[in-house]
Design a protein around this motif. Structure first.
Motif, PDB file in Angstrom:
ATOM      1  N   VAL A 125       5.942  13.906   9.243  1.00  0.00           N
ATOM      2  CA  VAL A 125       6.556  14.628  10.359  1.00  0.00           C
ATOM      3  C   VAL A 125       6.487  13.752  11.608  1.00  0.00           C
ATOM      4  N   ASN A 126       7.653  13.294  12.067  1.00  0.00           N
ATOM      5  CA  ASN A 126       7.729  12.464  13.265  1.00  0.00           C
ATOM      6  C   ASN A 126       7.707  13.382  14.485  1.00  0.00           C
ATOM      7  N   ARG A 127       6.632  13.319  15.271  1.00  0.00           N
ATOM      8  CA  ARG A 127       6.469  14.181  16.439  1.00  0.00           C
ATOM      9  C   ARG A 127       7.044  13.565  17.710  1.00  0.00           C
TER      10      ARG A 127
ATOM     11  N   THR B 226       2.011  -2.439  17.969  1.00  0.00           N
ATOM     12  CA  THR B 226       2.830  -1.868  16.900  1.00  0.00           C
ATOM     13  C   THR B 226       4.262  -1.677  17.370  1.00  0.00           C
ATOM     14  N   GLU B 227       5.199  -2.144  16.582  1.00  0.00           N
ATOM     15  CA  GLU B 227       6.603  -1.889  16.866  1.00  0.00           C
ATOM     16  C   GLU B 227       6.964  -0.469  16.439  1.00  0.00           C
ATOM     17  N   LYS B 228       7.821   0.182  17.219  1.00  0.00           N
ATOM     18  CA  LYS B 228       8.230   1.544  16.890  1.00  0.00           C
ATOM     19  C   LYS B 228       8.794   1.620  15.476  1.00  0.00           C
ATOM     20  N   SER B 229       9.604   0.635  15.099  1.00  0.00           N
ATOM     21  CA  SER B 229      10.234   0.659  13.778  1.00  0.00           C
ATOM     22  C   SER B 229       9.215   0.595  12.662  1.00  0.00           C
ATOM     23  N   ARG B 230       8.091  -0.100  12.881  1.00  0.00           N
ATOM     24  CA  ARG B 230       7.067  -0.222  11.837  1.00  0.00           C
ATOM     25  C   ARG B 230       6.003   0.867  11.952  1.00  0.00           C
ATOM     26  N   GLY B 231       6.138   1.733  12.937  1.00  0.00           N
ATOM     27  CA  GLY B 231       5.231   2.873  13.043  1.00  0.00           C
ATOM     28  C   GLY B 231       5.762   4.110  12.349  1.00  0.00           C
ATOM     29  N   GLN B 232       6.914   3.974  11.675  1.00  0.00           N
ATOM     30  CA  GLN B 232       7.529   5.122  11.003  1.00  0.00           C
ATOM     31  C   GLN B 232       6.925   5.325   9.619  1.00  0.00           C
ATOM     32  N   LEU B 233       6.802   6.589   9.220  1.00  0.00           N
ATOM     33  CA  LEU B 233       6.294   6.937   7.901  1.00  0.00           C
ATOM     34  C   LEU B 233       7.262   7.906   7.250  1.00  0.00           C
ATOM     35  N   SER B 234       8.066   7.411   6.340  1.00  0.00           N
ATOM     36  CA  SER B 234       9.040   8.245   5.645  1.00  0.00           C
ATOM     37  C   SER B 234       8.337   9.373   4.905  1.00  0.00           C
ATOM     38  N   GLY B 235       8.865  10.584   5.034  1.00  0.00           N
ATOM     39  CA  GLY B 235       8.282  11.744   4.369  1.00  0.00           C
ATOM     40  C   GLY B 235       7.278  12.493   5.202  1.00  0.00           C
TER      41      GLY B 235
ATOM     42  N   TRP C  81       0.835  -1.205   0.000  1.00  0.00           N
ATOM     43  CA  TRP C  81       0.000   0.000   0.000  1.00  0.00           C
ATOM     44  C   TRP C  81       0.865   1.248   0.000  1.00  0.00           C
ATOM     45  N   LEU C  82       1.899   1.288   0.822  1.00  0.00           N
ATOM     46  CA  LEU C  82       2.747   2.476   0.932  1.00  0.00           C
ATOM     47  C   LEU C  82       3.452   2.810  -0.375  1.00  0.00           C
ATOM     48  N   SER C  83       3.674   1.811  -1.223  1.00  0.00           N
ATOM     49  CA  SER C  83       4.399   2.062  -2.469  1.00  0.00           C
ATOM     50  C   SER C  83       3.614   2.944  -3.432  1.00  0.00           C
ATOM     51  N   GLY C  84       2.383   3.297  -3.087  1.00  0.00           N
ATOM     52  CA  GLY C  84       1.604   4.195  -3.929  1.00  0.00           C
ATOM     53  C   GLY C  84       1.332   5.541  -3.292  1.00  0.00           C
ATOM     54  N   ILE C  85       1.917   5.818  -2.121  1.00  0.00           N
ATOM     55  CA  ILE C  85       1.632   7.064  -1.398  1.00  0.00           C
ATOM     56  C   ILE C  85       2.745   8.076  -1.689  1.00  0.00           C
ATOM     57  N   PRO C  86       2.437   9.187  -2.356  1.00  0.00           N
ATOM     58  CA  PRO C  86       3.475  10.154  -2.765  1.00  0.00           C
ATOM     59  C   PRO C  86       3.931  11.040  -1.606  1.00  0.00           C
ATOM     60  N   THR C  87       5.031  11.737  -1.824  1.00  0.00           N
ATOM     61  CA  THR C  87       5.608  12.581  -0.775  1.00  0.00           C
ATOM     62  C   THR C  87       4.689  13.733  -0.401  1.00  0.00           C
ATOM     63  N   TRP C  88       3.959  14.309  -1.365  1.00  0.00           N
ATOM     64  CA  TRP C  88       3.098  15.445  -1.030  1.00  0.00           C
ATOM     65  C   TRP C  88       1.968  15.027  -0.093  1.00  0.00           C
ATOM     66  N   ALA C  89       1.551  13.766  -0.147  1.00  0.00           N
ATOM     67  CA  ALA C  89       0.521  13.283   0.778  1.00  0.00           C
ATOM     68  C   ALA C  89       1.131  12.941   2.135  1.00  0.00           C
ATOM     69  N   ARG C  90       2.271  12.269   2.132  1.00  0.00           N
ATOM     70  CA  ARG C  90       2.930  11.906   3.383  1.00  0.00           C
ATOM     71  C   ARG C  90       3.260  13.137   4.221  1.00  0.00           C
ATOM     72  N   SER C  91       3.619  14.230   3.556  1.00  0.00           N
ATOM     73  CA  SER C  91       4.034  15.435   4.282  1.00  0.00           C
ATOM     74  C   SER C  91       2.915  16.044   5.107  1.00  0.00           C
ATOM     75  N   LYS C  92       1.672  15.639   4.877  1.00  0.00           N
ATOM     76  CA  LYS C  92       0.528  16.161   5.630  1.00  0.00           C
ATOM     77  C   LYS C  92       0.240  15.364   6.901  1.00  0.00           C
ATOM     78  N   VAL C  93       1.084  14.365   7.184  1.00  0.00           N
ATOM     79  CA  VAL C  93       0.875  13.515   8.358  1.00  0.00           C
ATOM     80  C   VAL C  93       1.863  13.888   9.457  1.00  0.00           C
ATOM     81  N   ASN C  94       1.358  14.073  10.669  1.00  0.00           N
ATOM     82  CA  ASN C  94       2.165  14.228  11.876  1.00  0.00           C
ATOM     83  C   ASN C  94       1.872  13.009  12.754  1.00  0.00           C
ATOM     84  N   TYR C  95       2.911  12.225  13.085  1.00  0.00           N
ATOM     85  CA  TYR C  95       2.634  10.973  13.790  1.00  0.00           C
ATOM     86  C   TYR C  95       3.452  10.839  15.066  1.00  0.00           C
ATOM     87  N   TYR C  96       2.885  10.068  16.002  1.00  0.00           N
ATOM     88  CA  TYR C  96       3.497   9.787  17.297  1.00  0.00           C
ATOM     89  C   TYR C  96       3.568   8.271  17.497  1.00  0.00           C
ATOM     90  N   THR C  97       4.620   7.823  18.193  1.00  0.00           N
ATOM     91  CA  THR C  97       4.722   6.424  18.593  1.00  0.00           C
ATOM     92  C   THR C  97       4.966   6.364  20.102  1.00  0.00           C
TER      93      THR C  97
END
Length: 650
Positions: free
Chosen positions: A615-617, A604-613, A559-575
């Motif tokens: 904002v990691n809060r 969820t493992e911290k390593s698999r909760g990461q989303l490249s592109g 699924w992630l292989s279809g998510i572009p950088t402009w969409a990912r940049s709108k996510v702020n995530y916490y682990t």
């Protein structure tokens, strides 16, 4: 308290999916991005989706004894200290477990070694299965005989059961499939190797050639069983012979879910026995999709917008697909990538539709020469299985509007990245916008007890359901139609579903005001290893929300292989993860801790909760995925909730 506010909150709680789900599909976006982004949009390297297992899961087959009772016995190889065992069975409360050493330092009945029996649960969200845990403190590594007895029951046989064994060993089994799913008739390939992990950071330190043999136990969709050997012979996905990597393969002969267990044995560098298993659920589907034309053609449908059609033959009338293609230009002997295109489309009038903004051609000065579509892939939406691949198609384009060229300044626009906003879209209104609180997979009311900590909020409610990212996203969109605009604070799968919605469909997210559009806590953007184990255990209890391909490690990566950088940049995530005290054994859920790699939140493992592109809060300890775990539920952090509320777009 204001009576209207109370009624408003109550309405948001009781509004059911049936009340607000709409029948028509939301308008799909026409995605595009610069040529430099093409690599990001490629299918994930299968090895990056590997499940790392530090456990062995054994199926228990009870046999009738002369005294009328039932018994099971098996030797188990343990290479680490302080092993723990989980017993999964419906009628396990009356079962007895004993352990005898086979050439080990300690032997005898289970009462002769430090032993504690506790009742616990295993799973994620509300899909939690009861289990009995046996802590075998100070037991050294070696070969041990596990014995389970069940009392005589004249009315029935003992229930199906599994025993999961884990320890403090640093050695893991890494196992992955060659694809997130397959078509009937394709060859399913699984690759496995042993490796040593840095426990603190869950990162591989080096590959080990300690595996001596491995095989696959396969449960086919019709319930039939088979076993096949794995080989370290340099064929298929195995890189080279005798390198410690084993490969097994078999043909997918029927559609449905294959449950495949990898069973590996060997010897550690310390001379102790190595025994691990990993569990995979592999979807297989049928597809009659075929290419109907050896070229693609485009024509203008609006200023700057060229609709592209790929001719398709299929008998299906209800199929919806994620389509991806690269646009290439050939001019004066030079070949260059122009842009990538993607959308969600059905087959209409014998075609899958993409849309090309002619400004991509202008920005690269590529309006001359010949064009082609390359690396076309068509994926179904439940599992992101590739149902049609085309290396290259000639692309027939209309003459580029010369007047349009003069009005283009070379800057990327929203219209170039997402397509044109459909007519009749909402008008953004800060006064009417809401902050939508979205729960996760198979979840109860995760945000309800703390909704008052979010101003001007509404609550999405689709409790205890199993939805694909796409279906989940469309339900969020339907509920969002009640408001002029909305931003999202999401828990668990709700974060991925919200990102899916923003990426592929026009919704109230696109009309939100300034602020953080999507904020998530505990979202497994890269999946969770629990998904495979839950499928096995769910069969025992006959309950649970069921398998979700998008939450597996391979399905999430697809699924992630279809998510572009402009969409990912709108996510702020916490682990988050559990509090780690040096003087005690720490965990969020004592059962899932035997499967997950630290740090983790019980699901969820911290390593698999990461989303490249994105904002990691930040990461916070002392918080677990849900209520009922050892530390506070991550949705109950009033400080973080206040910050998310204050910074949210609405």
């Amino acid at each position: 308290m204001n009576k209207l506010n109370v009624l408003g909150v109550t309405a948001s709680v009781i509004l059911s999916t049936a009340a607000w789900a709409k029948t028509e599909l939301p308008a799909a976006k026409h995605l595009a991005g610069p040529a430099e982004e093409i690599e990001l949009m490629q299918p994930a390297n299968p090895e990056s989706t590997a499940i790392l297992s530090k456990h062995a899961m054994l199926k228990i087959g009870m046999a009738s004894q002369k005294n009328g009772n039932f018994a099971w016995q098996q030797n188990v190889l343990i290479d680490g200290e302080n092993p723990k065992a989980l017993l999964f069975a419906q009628d396990r409360q009356n079962w007895e477990l004993s352990i005898r050493g086979v050439g080990a330092q300690k032997s005898g009945a289970v009462n002769d070694v430090p032993f504690q029996r506790t009742e616990t649960t295993f799973g994620m969200a509300s899909e939690r299965f009861p289990a009995t845990q046996f802590d075998l403190a100070n037991l050294p590594g070696g070969r041990y005989q596990f014995n389970i007895t069940a009392p005589h029951n004249k009315n029935s046989q003992p229930s199906e059961a599994y025993l999961l064994v884990s320890s403090d060993s640093p050695y893991q089994l890494s196992s992955f499939t060659s694809a997130p799913g397959y078509l009937v008739g394709q060859v399913i390939q699984i690759n496995s190797k042993a490796q040593m992990a840095n426990e603190k950071f869950s990162m591989v330190k080096n590959d080990l050639q300690l595996m001596q043999n491995a095989h696959l136990k396969i449960t086919m969709p019709d319930g039939q069983f088979s076993e096949i050997s794995m080989f370290d012979d340099g064929l298929l996905m195995d890189k080279s012979p005798t390198d410690g990597q084993f490969n097994g393969s078999f043909v997918a002969e029927q559609p449905g879910l294959y449950q495949v267990q990898v069973i590996a044995q060997g010897i550690t560098p310390e001379g102790k026995p190595f025994y691990r298993t990993s569990e995979h659920v592999i979807p297989v589907i049928e597809s009659d999709l075929d290419l109907a034309s050896m070229e693609a053609a485009g024509s203008y449908s609006a200023p700057n917008k060229i609709d592209l059609g790929i001719g398709i033959e299929t008998a299906r009338q209800d199929g919806r697909y994620r389509v991806f293609a690269e646009v290439w230009n050939e001019h004066k002997g030079q070949s260059s990538a122009v842009t990538w295109l993607s959308t969600i489309s059905d087959v209409s009038d014998g075609q899958l539709k993409l849309q090309l903004d002619d400004r991509w051609l202008m920005s690269h000065n590529n309006s001359k020469g010949t064009f082609s579509l390359r690396n076309i892939r068509v994926e179904e939406l439940d599992h992101y299985i590739n149902v049609l691949s085309v290396d290259e198609l000639p692309l027939m384009l209309p003459q580029i509007d010369e007047y349009a060229k003069s009005g283009f300044d070379g800057q990327l626009t929203q219209s170039m990245l997402m397509g044109e906003r459909p007519a009749g879209s909402r008008v953004a209104s800060k006064a009417g916008g809401k902050l939508m609180l979205v729960h996760g997979y198979c979840s109860g009311d995760a945000w309800g007890p703390v909704q008052s900590q979010f101003s001007n909020s509404v609550k999405f409610t689709d409790f205890n359901k199993n939805r694909s990212h796409d279906e989940f996203a469309r339900l969020i969109d339907s509920y969002g139609d009640n408001f002029p605009s909305f931003g999202v604070v999401a828990h668990s799968q709700g974060g991925a579903a919200s990102l899916h919605l923003y990426t592929y469909y026009w919704s109230g997210l696109d009309d939100a005001g300034s602020g953080r559009l999507i904020q998530s806590v505990g979202t497994p953007y890269q999946g969770t290893p629990l998904a495979g184990n839950l499928a096995l255990i769910g069969d025992i209890f006959g309950v649970g929300c069921g398998y979700n391909a998008n939450l597996t490690t391979s399905g999430a990566s697809a699924w992630l292989s279809g998510i572009p950088t402009w969409a990912r940049s709108k996510v702020n995530y916490y682990t988050t993860s559990f509090t780690d005290k040096w003087w005690r054994y720490d965990y969020c859920n004592i059962a899932s801790d035997l499967v997950l790699s630290d740090p983790e939140d019980g699901t969820t493992e911290k390593s698999r909760g990461q989303l490249s592109g994105a904002v990691n809060r930040g990461h916070k300890t002392g918080q677990c995925h849900t209520t009922g775990m050892r530390d506070m539920a991550q949705t109950r952090d009033s400080s973080r909730n206040g910050s998310m509320s204050a910074n949210a777009a609405r």
